[in-house]
Write an enzyme that holds these catalytic residues in place. Sequence first.
Site: not given
Ligand code: CDT
Length: 311
Positions: A47, A127, A172
């Site tokens: 990402e 996203k 993500c």
């Molecule tokens: N980039 C991204 O979506 N990160 C989120 C962070 C959440 S806080 C742990 C994820 O779901 O990994």
Amino acid sequence: MPRPLTLAAAQLGPIPRSQSRAEVVQRLLGLMRDAAKRGCDLIVFPEAALTAFFPHWWIEDEAELDSWFETSMPSNETAPLFEEARRSGIGFHLGYCELTLEGGRKRRFNTAILVDKAGRIVGKYRKIHLPGHADHQPHRPFQNLEKRYFEVGDLGWRAWATMGGVMGMMICNDRRWPEAWRVLGLQGVELVMLGYNTPQHDPAMPQTDPLQDFHNHLSMQAGCYANGTWAVCTAKAGEEEGVMQIGGSCIIAPSGQIVAQALTRGDELVVATCDLDACRPYKETMFNFARHRRPEHYRMIVERTGSVAPD
Ligand code: CDT
């Protein structure tokens, strides 16, 4: 008849704030060339793979914010990736931050593209599940301002028949939501590509810090199994501008088993040869959707957003 594809997760270590796009692209090209030497058909980058993960910082200046986004793809800086795809005959998946101008309005998305072996963009995803918050929370050691900097993606989860299989993307935080996997599963997806930037420490829920790697694999392995699909899952890992991020990039089989996994939190290739036909037993038996799904009992999933407990 087996349908093998050799796949690579191209984990990236941290990208310093000071590193230019051209320098990052050189890192990606090095991984791409290694993957091509190892016979890979397709390489999956993380990402927002062209920059440091800027949603960790509060940015007020619009020009500064815009500088983290790509306004064209390919661009002068990213064109070498497309040339390498053509030269080496390797497809790639790339996450980046996209700025478009629509009807005179700036729109910003957290985006991923799929590029085939001829260097053509064959798929694009924006996203949908944006984690974090939109307001300034300076008391936190770092923030996750995706809700401030990005719009919710407007392209849905599509699957594409390309490079010998049925392929889809998520980004993500999407991986934690079974709905995302199922929408791709309902299109017969055989390979899901996803990249992530996941901090080891969650300021909103620090009790899960020791579980970050477990939750990462748990959600992706469950998504693969319940939809009979392969997945290539790629981290941006290591300590980036003071934020430690998990690694654990991996390739997951339709059984839910991890077949290959990163050992470091740096730039690292994770490679496996994956038979797309290994999806079939899952799709045709346990998760034969046409035979066993009961959508008439799933209406609440689309009619209700938040949970409502009975009185
Ligand atoms: N980039 C991204 O979506 N990160 C989120 C962070 C959440 S806080 C742990 C994820 O779901 O990994």
